[in-house]
Design a protein around this motif. Structure first.
Motif, PDB file in Angstrom:
ATOM      1  N   GLN A 256     -82.837  54.653   2.198  1.00 11.35           N
ATOM      2  CA  GLN A 256     -83.950  55.444   2.700  1.00 11.35           C
ATOM      3  C   GLN A 256     -83.614  56.927   2.618  1.00 11.35           C
ATOM      4  OE1 GLN A 256     -84.856  54.117   6.632  1.00 11.35           O
ATOM      5  NE2 GLN A 256     -85.664  52.160   5.954  1.00 11.35           N
ATOM      6  N   GLU A 257     -84.630  57.718   2.353  1.00  8.11           N
ATOM      7  CA  GLU A 257     -84.431  59.154   2.236  1.00  8.11           C
ATOM      8  C   GLU A 257     -84.236  59.799   3.608  1.00  8.11           C
ATOM      9  OE1 GLU A 257     -86.339  63.014   0.066  1.00  8.11           O
ATOM     10  OE2 GLU A 257     -87.419  61.139   0.014  1.00  8.11           O
ATOM     11  N   GLN A 258     -83.407  60.831   3.622  1.00  5.66           N
ATOM     12  CA  GLN A 258     -83.156  61.588   4.845  1.00  5.66           C
ATOM     13  C   GLN A 258     -84.427  62.328   5.266  1.00  5.66           C
ATOM     14  OE1 GLN A 258     -80.284  61.802   6.642  1.00  5.66           O
ATOM     15  NE2 GLN A 258     -81.319  63.094   8.121  1.00  5.66           N
TER      16      GLN A 258
ATOM     17  N   PHE B 119     -85.815  77.547   5.626  1.00  6.01           N
ATOM     18  CA  PHE B 119     -86.736  78.569   5.135  1.00  6.01           C
ATOM     19  C   PHE B 119     -86.636  79.881   5.915  1.00  6.01           C
ATOM     20  CE2 PHE B 119     -88.663  74.817   3.289  1.00  6.01           C
ATOM     21  CZ  PHE B 119     -89.147  75.277   2.071  1.00  6.01           C
ATOM     22  N   ARG B 120     -85.876  79.851   6.997  1.00  8.38           N
ATOM     23  CA  ARG B 120     -85.718  81.018   7.874  1.00  8.38           C
ATOM     24  C   ARG B 120     -87.058  81.470   8.457  1.00  8.38           C
ATOM     25  NH1 ARG B 120     -81.042  84.416   4.649  1.00  8.38           N
ATOM     26  NH2 ARG B 120     -79.521  82.725   4.733  1.00  8.38           N
TER      27      ARG B 120
ATOM     28  N   ARG C 101     -97.588  74.504  10.780  1.00  7.89           N
ATOM     29  CA  ARG C 101     -98.825  75.030  10.187  1.00  7.89           C
ATOM     30  C   ARG C 101     -98.890  74.721   8.695  1.00  7.89           C
ATOM     31  NH1 ARG C 101     -97.938  79.340  13.868  1.00  7.89           N
ATOM     32  NH2 ARG C 101     -96.882  80.566  12.267  1.00  7.89           N
ATOM     33  N   TRP C 102     -97.763  74.832   8.002  1.00  8.47           N
ATOM     34  CA  TRP C 102     -97.727  74.495   6.574  1.00  8.47           C
ATOM     35  C   TRP C 102     -98.125  73.038   6.362  1.00  8.47           C
ATOM     36  CZ3 TRP C 102     -92.263  76.777   5.142  1.00  8.47           C
ATOM     37  CH2 TRP C 102     -92.338  78.181   5.112  1.00  8.47           C
ATOM     38  N   ALA C 103     -97.604  72.161   7.209  1.00  7.81           N
ATOM     39  CA  ALA C 103     -97.921  70.731   7.085  1.00  7.81           C
ATOM     40  C   ALA C 103     -99.405  70.483   7.360  1.00  7.81           C
ATOM     41  CB  ALA C 103     -97.051  69.919   8.039  1.00  7.81           C
ATOM     42  N   THR C 104     -99.944  71.132   8.361  1.00  4.46           N
ATOM     43  CA  THR C 104    -101.363  70.985   8.694  1.00  4.46           C
ATOM     44  C   THR C 104    -102.243  71.473   7.547  1.00  4.46           C
ATOM     45  OG1 THR C 104    -100.874  71.256  11.046  1.00  4.46           O
ATOM     46  CG2 THR C 104    -103.155  71.631  10.364  1.00  4.46           C
ATOM     47  N   ALA C 105    -101.809  72.548   6.879  1.00 12.93           N
ATOM     48  CA  ALA C 105    -102.566  73.121   5.767  1.00 12.93           C
ATOM     49  C   ALA C 105    -102.347  72.372   4.452  1.00 12.93           C
ATOM     50  CB  ALA C 105    -102.187  74.589   5.591  1.00 12.93           C
ATOM     51  N   GLY C 106    -101.401  71.434   4.438  1.00 12.26           N
ATOM     52  CA  GLY C 106    -101.138  70.660   3.232  1.00 12.26           C
ATOM     53  C   GLY C 106    -100.174  71.326   2.260  1.00 12.26           C
ATOM     54  N   ARG C 107     -99.507  72.380   2.678  1.00 15.26           N
ATOM     55  CA  ARG C 107     -98.554  73.065   1.801  1.00 15.26           C
ATOM     56  C   ARG C 107     -97.256  72.286   1.642  1.00 15.26           C
ATOM     57  NH1 ARG C 107     -97.684  79.145   3.234  1.00 15.26           N
ATOM     58  NH2 ARG C 107     -96.593  78.988   1.241  1.00 15.26           N
ATOM     59  N   ILE C 108     -96.964  71.431   2.631  1.00 12.79           N
ATOM     60  CA  ILE C 108     -95.761  70.602   2.593  1.00 12.79           C
ATOM     61  C   ILE C 108     -96.115  69.250   3.207  1.00 12.79           C
ATOM     62  CG2 ILE C 108     -94.902  71.504   4.801  1.00 12.79           C
ATOM     63  CD1 ILE C 108     -92.063  71.243   3.653  1.00 12.79           C
TER      64      ILE C 108
ATOM     65  N   PHE D 293     -90.044  65.495   7.725  1.00 10.36           N
ATOM     66  CA  PHE D 293     -90.236  65.962   6.361  1.00 10.36           C
ATOM     67  C   PHE D 293     -89.165  65.356   5.464  1.00 10.36           C
ATOM     68  CE2 PHE D 293     -91.829  68.993   9.381  1.00 10.36           C
ATOM     69  CZ  PHE D 293     -93.074  69.342   8.873  1.00 10.36           C
ATOM     70  N   ARG D 294     -89.567  64.918   4.279  1.00 10.55           N
ATOM     71  CA  ARG D 294     -88.613  64.340   3.323  1.00 10.55           C
ATOM     72  C   ARG D 294     -87.720  65.443   2.781  1.00 10.55           C
ATOM     73  NH1 ARG D 294     -93.376  61.663   2.619  1.00 10.55           N
ATOM     74  NH2 ARG D 294     -93.238  59.410   2.825  1.00 10.55           N
ATOM     75  N   GLU D 295     -86.416  65.225   2.882  1.00 10.66           N
ATOM     76  CA  GLU D 295     -85.456  66.241   2.471  1.00 10.66           C
ATOM     77  C   GLU D 295     -85.632  66.633   1.006  1.00 10.66           C
ATOM     78  OE1 GLU D 295     -80.714  67.193   2.822  1.00 10.66           O
ATOM     79  OE2 GLU D 295     -81.330  65.100   2.657  1.00 10.66           O
ATOM     80  N   SER D 296     -85.869  65.676   0.124  1.00 10.62           N
ATOM     81  CA  SER D 296     -86.007  65.990  -1.300  1.00 10.62           C
ATOM     82  C   SER D 296     -87.208  66.893  -1.551  1.00 10.62           C
ATOM     83  CB  SER D 296     -86.123  64.709  -2.126  1.00 10.62           C
ATOM     84  OG  SER D 296     -87.289  64.001  -1.771  1.00 10.62           O
ATOM     85  N   GLU D 297     -88.314  66.631  -0.868  1.00 12.20           N
ATOM     86  CA  GLU D 297     -89.508  67.457  -1.032  1.00 12.20           C
ATOM     87  C   GLU D 297     -89.269  68.871  -0.505  1.00 12.20           C
ATOM     88  OE1 GLU D 297     -94.173  67.590   0.400  1.00 12.20           O
ATOM     89  OE2 GLU D 297     -93.087  65.701   0.516  1.00 12.20           O
ATOM     90  N   VAL D 298     -88.595  68.967   0.626  1.00  9.13           N
ATOM     91  CA  VAL D 298     -88.303  70.276   1.214  1.00  9.13           C
ATOM     92  C   VAL D 298     -87.398  71.077   0.287  1.00  9.13           C
ATOM     93  CG1 VAL D 298     -87.106  71.435   3.122  1.00  9.13           C
ATOM     94  CG2 VAL D 298     -88.642  69.511   3.586  1.00  9.13           C
ATOM     95  N   ARG D 299     -86.360  70.444  -0.240  1.00 10.64           N
ATOM     96  CA  ARG D 299     -85.426  71.166  -1.123  1.00 10.64           C
ATOM     97  C   ARG D 299     -86.083  71.564  -2.445  1.00 10.64           C
ATOM     98  NH1 ARG D 299     -80.835  72.055   1.390  1.00 10.64           N
ATOM     99  NH2 ARG D 299     -80.148  70.538   2.917  1.00 10.64           N
ATOM    100  N   THR D 300     -86.994  70.723  -2.952  1.00 14.94           N
ATOM    101  CA  THR D 300     -87.728  71.067  -4.164  1.00 14.94           C
ATOM    102  C   THR D 300     -88.609  72.292  -3.925  1.00 14.94           C
ATOM    103  OG1 THR D 300     -87.735  68.776  -4.923  1.00 14.94           O
ATOM    104  CG2 THR D 300     -89.415  70.237  -5.857  1.00 14.94           C
ATOM    105  N   LEU D 301     -89.328  72.308  -2.813  1.00 16.36           N
ATOM    106  CA  LEU D 301     -90.172  73.448  -2.470  1.00 16.36           C
ATOM    107  C   LEU D 301     -89.339  74.708  -2.291  1.00 16.36           C
ATOM    108  CD1 LEU D 301     -92.952  74.615  -1.793  1.00 16.36           C
ATOM    109  CD2 LEU D 301     -92.590  73.866   0.572  1.00 16.36           C
ATOM    110  N   LEU D 302     -88.212  74.578  -1.616  1.00 11.48           N
ATOM    111  CA  LEU D 302     -87.334  75.722  -1.403  1.00 11.48           C
ATOM    112  C   LEU D 302     -86.833  76.269  -2.737  1.00 11.48           C
ATOM    113  CD1 LEU D 302     -85.904  77.517   0.679  1.00 11.48           C
ATOM    114  CD2 LEU D 302     -84.057  75.849   0.725  1.00 11.48           C
ATOM    115  N   ALA D 303     -86.452  75.394  -3.656  1.00 10.16           N
ATOM    116  CA  ALA D 303     -85.981  75.822  -4.976  1.00 10.16           C
ATOM    117  C   ALA D 303     -87.098  76.514  -5.755  1.00 10.16           C
ATOM    118  CB  ALA D 303     -85.448  74.626  -5.761  1.00 10.16           C
ATOM    119  N   GLU D 304     -88.312  75.970  -5.684  1.00  8.44           N
ATOM    120  CA  GLU D 304     -89.435  76.585  -6.381  1.00  8.44           C
ATOM    121  C   GLU D 304     -89.725  77.977  -5.842  1.00  8.44           C
ATOM    122  OE1 GLU D 304     -92.741  73.943  -5.922  1.00  8.44           O
ATOM    123  OE2 GLU D 304     -91.897  72.442  -7.286  1.00  8.44           O
ATOM    124  N   LEU D 305     -89.683  78.119  -4.541  1.00  2.00           N
ATOM    125  CA  LEU D 305     -89.982  79.415  -3.931  1.00  2.00           C
ATOM    126  C   LEU D 305     -88.897  80.437  -4.206  1.00  2.00           C
ATOM    127  CD1 LEU D 305     -91.485  78.260  -0.518  1.00  2.00           C
ATOM    128  CD2 LEU D 305     -92.704  79.172  -2.499  1.00  2.00           C
TER     129      LEU D 305
END
Length: 75
Positions: free
Chosen positions: A15-17, A28-29, A37-44, A56-68
């Motif tokens: 299972q994913e962390q 994200f600091r 709010r990001w989750a409510t807005a659908g950004r994550i 929050f799924r760790e892989s999705e969070v790290r992907t978003l962080l890398a993209e940003l």
């Protein structure tokens, strides 16, 4: 050793962390309310625990962080 949880816990049964809003906010600091709010807005994407808490799924969070962080223009 402290009683607090760590984001470095091993994955169980493949299972994913999952991360708490506070853990995502630290990456994200930003304030944990911003992550909510990001989750409510659908950004994550987020899932809800049986108790109603967001996770929050760790892989999705790290992907978003890398993209940003890759989108920052070099000076």
């Amino acid at each position: 050793m402290t009683a607090s949880t760590s984001t470095q816990q091993p994955r169980q049964n493949g299972q994913e962390q999952l991360l708490t809003p506070g853990e995502v906010a630290a990456l994200f600091r930003v304030d944990p309310k911003t992550v909510t709010r990001w989750a409510t807005a659908g950004r994550i994407g987020s899932i809800r625990t049986p108790g109603g808490h967001r996770r929050f799924r760790e892989s999705e969070v790290r992907t978003l962080l890398a993209e940003l962080t890759n989108d920052i223009p070099a000076s």
